[in-house]
Design a protein around this motif. Structure first.
Motif, PDB file in Angstrom:
ATOM      1  N   GLY A   1       0.797  -1.217   0.000  1.00  0.00           N
ATOM      2  CA  GLY A   1       0.000   0.000   0.000  1.00  0.00           C
ATOM      3  C   GLY A   1       0.825   1.260   0.000  1.00  0.00           C
ATOM      4  N   GLU A   2       2.157   1.126   0.019  1.00  0.00           N
ATOM      5  CA  GLU A   2       3.055   2.279   0.025  1.00  0.00           C
ATOM      6  C   GLU A   2       3.815   2.417  -1.291  1.00  0.00           C
ATOM      7  OE1 GLU A   2       3.631   4.637   2.434  1.00  0.00           O
ATOM      8  OE2 GLU A   2       1.962   3.825   3.580  1.00  0.00           O
ATOM      9  N   ILE A   3       4.265   1.302  -1.843  1.00  0.00           N
ATOM     10  CA  ILE A   3       5.129   1.359  -3.024  1.00  0.00           C
ATOM     11  C   ILE A   3       4.414   0.813  -4.251  1.00  0.00           C
ATOM     12  CG2 ILE A   3       7.189   1.099  -1.585  1.00  0.00           C
ATOM     13  CD1 ILE A   3       7.363  -1.813  -2.595  1.00  0.00           C
ATOM     14  N   ASP A   4       4.931   1.208  -5.409  1.00  0.00           N
ATOM     15  CA  ASP A   4       4.465   0.666  -6.681  1.00  0.00           C
ATOM     16  C   ASP A   4       5.167  -0.670  -6.894  1.00  0.00           C
ATOM     17  OD1 ASP A   4       3.982  -0.021  -9.318  1.00  0.00           O
ATOM     18  OD2 ASP A   4       4.300   1.991 -10.117  1.00  0.00           O
ATOM     19  N   PRO A   5       4.427  -1.788  -6.871  1.00  0.00           N
ATOM     20  CA  PRO A   5       5.068  -3.101  -6.944  1.00  0.00           C
ATOM     21  C   PRO A   5       5.695  -3.412  -8.298  1.00  0.00           C
ATOM     22  CG  PRO A   5       2.684  -3.321  -7.026  1.00  0.00           C
ATOM     23  CD  PRO A   5       2.968  -1.891  -6.734  1.00  0.00           C
ATOM     24  N   GLU A   6       5.401  -2.598  -9.293  1.00  0.00           N
ATOM     25  CA  GLU A   6       5.956  -2.843 -10.621  1.00  0.00           C
ATOM     26  C   GLU A   6       7.114  -1.905 -10.939  1.00  0.00           C
ATOM     27  OE1 GLU A   6       3.153  -3.309 -13.775  1.00  0.00           O
ATOM     28  OE2 GLU A   6       1.617  -4.147 -12.465  1.00  0.00           O
ATOM     29  N   ARG A   7       7.599  -1.227  -9.928  1.00  0.00           N
ATOM     30  CA  ARG A   7       8.695  -0.274 -10.143  1.00  0.00           C
ATOM     31  C   ARG A   7       9.817  -0.566  -9.144  1.00  0.00           C
ATOM     32  NH1 ARG A   7      10.015   5.153  -8.707  1.00  0.00           N
ATOM     33  NH2 ARG A   7      10.955   6.263 -10.497  1.00  0.00           N
ATOM     34  N   LEU A   8      10.952  -1.032  -9.648  1.00  0.00           N
ATOM     35  CA  LEU A   8      12.080  -1.382  -8.790  1.00  0.00           C
ATOM     36  C   LEU A   8      12.536  -0.207  -7.949  1.00  0.00           C
ATOM     37  CD1 LEU A   8      14.437  -3.187  -7.859  1.00  0.00           C
ATOM     38  CD2 LEU A   8      15.659  -2.501  -9.949  1.00  0.00           C
ATOM     39  N   GLU A   9      12.539   0.988  -8.549  1.00  0.00           N
ATOM     40  CA  GLU A   9      13.017   2.174  -7.827  1.00  0.00           C
ATOM     41  C   GLU A   9      12.221   2.421  -6.557  1.00  0.00           C
ATOM     42  OE1 GLU A   9      14.026   2.703 -12.178  1.00  0.00           O
ATOM     43  OE2 GLU A   9      12.340   1.942 -10.990  1.00  0.00           O
ATOM     44  N   ASP A  10      10.932   2.112  -6.570  1.00  0.00           N
ATOM     45  CA  ASP A  10      10.118   2.279  -5.364  1.00  0.00           C
ATOM     46  C   ASP A  10      10.584   1.346  -4.255  1.00  0.00           C
ATOM     47  OD1 ASP A  10       8.466   4.243  -6.469  1.00  0.00           O
ATOM     48  OD2 ASP A  10       6.671   3.348  -5.580  1.00  0.00           O
ATOM     49  N   SER A  11      10.950   0.132  -4.628  1.00  0.00           N
ATOM     50  CA  SER A  11      11.459  -0.812  -3.635  1.00  0.00           C
ATOM     51  C   SER A  11      12.802  -0.350  -3.093  1.00  0.00           C
ATOM     52  CB  SER A  11      11.584  -2.208  -4.255  1.00  0.00           C
ATOM     53  OG  SER A  11      12.082  -3.132  -3.319  1.00  0.00           O
TER      54      SER A  11
ATOM     55  N   SER B   1       1.995  -7.067  -3.986  1.00  0.00           N
ATOM     56  CA  SER B   1       2.249  -5.764  -3.377  1.00  0.00           C
ATOM     57  C   SER B   1       3.719  -5.434  -3.176  1.00  0.00           C
ATOM     58  CB  SER B   1       1.527  -5.679  -2.024  1.00  0.00           C
ATOM     59  OG  SER B   1       0.154  -5.938  -2.162  1.00  0.00           O
ATOM     60  N   ASP B   2       4.546  -6.453  -2.937  1.00  0.00           N
ATOM     61  CA  ASP B   2       5.958  -6.205  -2.601  1.00  0.00           C
ATOM     62  C   ASP B   2       6.824  -7.383  -3.045  1.00  0.00           C
ATOM     63  OD1 ASP B   2       8.199  -5.013  -1.576  1.00  0.00           O
ATOM     64  OD2 ASP B   2       7.681  -5.282   0.531  1.00  0.00           O
ATOM     65  N   PRO B   3       6.851  -7.685  -4.345  1.00  0.00           N
ATOM     66  CA  PRO B   3       7.562  -8.887  -4.803  1.00  0.00           C
ATOM     67  C   PRO B   3       9.059  -8.837  -4.546  1.00  0.00           C
ATOM     68  CG  PRO B   3       6.919  -7.517  -6.675  1.00  0.00           C
ATOM     69  CD  PRO B   3       6.230  -6.949  -5.469  1.00  0.00           C
ATOM     70  N   HIS B   4       9.668  -7.640  -4.591  1.00  0.00           N
ATOM     71  CA  HIS B   4      11.125  -7.556  -4.397  1.00  0.00           C
ATOM     72  C   HIS B   4      11.532  -7.963  -2.986  1.00  0.00           C
ATOM     73  CE1 HIS B   4      12.327  -5.892  -8.267  1.00  0.00           C
ATOM     74  NE2 HIS B   4      11.266  -5.093  -8.225  1.00  0.00           N
ATOM     75  N   ARG B   5      10.647  -7.759  -2.002  1.00  0.00           N
ATOM     76  CA  ARG B   5      10.965  -8.179  -0.631  1.00  0.00           C
ATOM     77  C   ARG B   5      11.144  -9.698  -0.584  1.00  0.00           C
ATOM     78  NH1 ARG B   5       9.654  -6.586   4.735  1.00  0.00           N
ATOM     79  NH2 ARG B   5      10.044  -4.460   4.032  1.00  0.00           N
ATOM     80  N   VAL B   6      10.323 -10.421  -1.314  1.00  0.00           N
ATOM     81  CA  VAL B   6      10.420 -11.884  -1.351  1.00  0.00           C
ATOM     82  C   VAL B   6      11.661 -12.324  -2.113  1.00  0.00           C
ATOM     83  CG1 VAL B   6       9.239 -14.013  -2.028  1.00  0.00           C
ATOM     84  CG2 VAL B   6       7.912 -12.060  -1.200  1.00  0.00           C
ATOM     85  N   LEU B   7      11.937 -11.683  -3.238  1.00  0.00           N
ATOM     86  CA  LEU B   7      13.117 -12.038  -4.030  1.00  0.00           C
ATOM     87  C   LEU B   7      14.395 -11.790  -3.236  1.00  0.00           C
ATOM     88  CD1 LEU B   7      12.163 -10.563  -7.535  1.00  0.00           C
ATOM     89  CD2 LEU B   7      11.782 -12.878  -6.657  1.00  0.00           C
ATOM     90  N   GLU B   8      14.441 -10.686  -2.501  1.00  0.00           N
ATOM     91  CA  GLU B   8      15.623 -10.405  -1.676  1.00  0.00           C
ATOM     92  C   GLU B   8      15.798 -11.470  -0.604  1.00  0.00           C
ATOM     93  OE1 GLU B   8      17.658  -6.784   0.968  1.00  0.00           O
ATOM     94  OE2 GLU B   8      15.536  -6.666   0.406  1.00  0.00           O
TER      95      GLU B   8
ATOM     96  N   ARG C   1       3.537  -9.618 -11.808  1.00  0.00           N
ATOM     97  CA  ARG C   1       4.406  -8.732 -11.040  1.00  0.00           C
ATOM     98  C   ARG C   1       5.697  -9.424 -10.612  1.00  0.00           C
ATOM     99  NH1 ARG C   1      -0.407  -5.317  -7.905  1.00  0.00           N
ATOM    100  NH2 ARG C   1      -0.979  -4.168  -9.804  1.00  0.00           N
ATOM    101  N   LEU C   2       5.634 -10.722 -10.385  1.00  0.00           N
ATOM    102  CA  LEU C   2       6.857 -11.467 -10.103  1.00  0.00           C
ATOM    103  C   LEU C   2       7.771 -11.467 -11.316  1.00  0.00           C
ATOM    104  CD1 LEU C   2       5.873 -14.667  -8.089  1.00  0.00           C
ATOM    105  CD2 LEU C   2       7.588 -12.962  -7.450  1.00  0.00           C
TER     106      LEU C   2
END
Length: 557
Positions: A136-146, A223-230, A258-259
């Motif tokens: 709900g805070e970041i754009d899940p399709e934009r790496l820069e947001d993560s 919502s936050d795929p990069h958190r899982v990948l990290e 999104r993944l």
């Protein structure tokens, strides 16, 4: 476009992104997770963008973000205004027609009262967000947001400053247990894979979320795929793996999309792939789609499915940690487990261990569904009692009805009655009541529910999803379903109830995998806590809840 990154680049990119964000006076976040999208939140986002373009405003931006949690009030729109000390206004049930009113309120300073969703209510104030911190805070399709919220900085820290053994020690000290349902200590599992011999090892993310009413993993991936990948990359470094798989069911097209985007973005800048962050560490992630078989949530069945075989469990040992995917040592954790890894390393294992209970550390994500006012996604400290979750965070039972039971742990979980509402939600407490934590589904039932029919519903699910490999599950679940059908149809006797009890014990203790072993839980728990309803069906040909219509059948027999 961001080029290949080094560890020193991550804080710089994060600061640049945050500085660019501060240039906007207003940031409008629109939930574009599956729940709100089903209510046309994409059209809401387009309407808001159109209004801004018409006015020629450069000081306002619209972002699509992940799940904000309160799905029953969607589509949700959050407006944050920097000139008012980051004051945030949340709007609920927004339609495309509301876009002009919301945009106009940015000038007038008067939010439309009919749309406001109060954020001082228990649903928001009584949560502790770790896994869902960025949802709900970041754009899940934009790496820069993560990257702006610290994404991949813990991976950089691990690769630069810690040995694999030190990483495992940190996870062990945190007390994190697997969030897929079994609650196995994560550090212990990682240590076992790390010590296993073999030049090839794998890391698997189990995203095969098959419980009816459950949507925790789906929401996190959306919502936050990069958190899982990290988290997966850190795990791979710790155990000595260079290849990973995410096993996700094909019914989750948005999560898959999104993944795929996140993996492509991270690989392009060397956050995944070869020579990650300029080091010698390589880790490639692949996506495998499941066809929806519930049994493939069991780790050995999941492995068979990835290998292209029929998804059926096999006896253990050997455990996957020693001999898993293609007979190589394999680490398997679920989505929520991996999403906890970076925060633990960022804040320290003691911080995480200080949340929750003595044996159940950290927080747990739950999907609230059923007869409850606030359906949606929540995250609370382990040990939070059911009363707080259902009556306060969940808003209680709608339409003035009374609470009857909560079913935790999916179709293999037990039904917990009102007398145990003050039970803390942790692994041991739920097991003691005859239920399980599971992956986090929680279905609430009101007084209109017939608990015998509820047991039959879940037994039908387990029977249908049985892979058929072992007789106790294949035959036993079918026989239990038949006995439950006889009860709700008024064709059973007391001997049938005794046979049902015996069958439950047999299936529980002789089935090959977790599906069969846990399948009797809904029956055993309802027979224990709602025995009077079973007896009413059998001896009085009466359904106390008024749901079963069997009088005519009974007379014919």
């Amino acid at each position: 476009m961001i080029q290949a990154l080094t560890p020193d680049d991550l804080p710089r990119v994060a600061e640049e992104e945050n500085e660019a964000a501060r240039a906007f006076e207003h940031t409008i976040r629109v939930c574009v997770a599956a729940g709100c999208l089903s209510q046309h939140s994409d059209q809401v986002k387009q309407g808001l963008e159109h209004q801004i373009q018409e006015r020629g405003w450069k000081h306002c931006r619209v972002k699509g973000v992940g799940c904000m949690g309160l799905c029953s009030a969607g589509p949700l729109v959050s407006v944050r205004s920097s000139e008012k000390n980051e004051k945030e206004t949340l709007y609920q049930a927004v339609t495309p027609d509301d876009a002009p009113t919301i945009i106009e309120s940015l000038s007038s300073g008067t939010p439309p009262a009919t749309l406001i969703c109060p954020t001082n209510r228990p649903f928001f104030t009584q949560q502790t967000k770790i896994v869902l911190a960025n949802s709900g805070e970041i754009d899940p399709e934009r790496l820069e947001d993560s990257l702006a919220v610290g994404g991949y900085q813990q991976l950089a820290h691990v690769l630069s400053d810690l040995t694999p053994a030190q990483v495992i020690d940190q996870i062990t000290l945190s007390g994190l247990r697997g969030r897929g349902g079994a609650g196995y200590p994560t550090g212990l599992k990682w240590g076992t894979v790390a010590k296993a011999s073999g030049s090839r090892k794998f890391v698997i993310c189990n995203a095969d979320e098959g419980d009816p009413g459950a949507f925790m993993d789906r929401s996190v991936l959306e919502s936050d795929p990069h958190r899982v990948l990290e988290g997966m990359a850190i795990a791979a470094y710790a155990v000595g793996a260079n290849e990973g798989y995410i096993y996700v069911r094909a019914e989750y097209p948005l999560a898959i999309k999104r993944l795929q985007t996140a993996i492509r973005q991270a690989t392009r800048v060397q956050l995944l792939g070869n020579s990650i962050l300029g080091t010698s560490f390589n880790f490639n992630i692949h996506i495998r789609l499941g066809a929806g078989a519930f049994v493939c949530g069991e780790e050995t069945a999941l492995i068979a499915s990835i290998e292209g075989k029929r998804g059926q469990p096999r006896p253990r040992p050997p455990f996957p940690a020693m001999s898993g995917l293609w007979n190589a040592p394999t680490l398997i954790n679920n989505v929520e487990t991996y999403a906890n890894i970076a925060p633990i390393l960022e804040h320290g294992p003691e911080w995480f261990a200080g949340i929750g209970t003595e044996r159940s550390k950290g927080t747990k994500v739950f999907a609230l569904a059923g007869k409850i006012v606030n359906t949606g996604l929540i995250e609370v400290p382990m040990g939070t009692n059911l009363r707080t979750i259902i009556q306060e965070i969940g808003g209680g039972i709608p339409d003035g009805h009374g609470f009857k039971a909560a079913q935790t742990g999916g179709p293999s979980g037990g039904c917990i009655p009102a007398e145990h509402l003050d039970t803390p939600v942790d692994y041991e407490s739920l097991t003691a009541l005859g239920s399980i934590m599971g992956s986090g589904g929680m279905i609430v039932m009101d007084e209109s529910a017939c608990m015998v029919d509820v047991a039959r519903y879940f037994m039908e699910f387990c029977m249908s999803e049985s892979c058929g490999k072992c007789a106790p599950c294949r035959v036993g679940t079918a026989e239990m379903y038949e006995l439950l059908s006889r009860i709700v149809q008024g064709r059973a006797n007391l001997e049938d109830m005794e046979l049902l009890q015996d069958l439950c014990e047999t299936v529980k203790y002789t089935s090959l995998c977790g599906l069969g072993q846990a399948a009797p839980n809904p029956v055993l728990s309802t027979m224990k806590y709602f025995k009077d309803e079973y007896l009413a069906h059998i001896t009085d040909h009466r359904c106390p809840a008024g749901q079963c219509q069997f009088e005519a059948v009974a007379q014919e027999v």
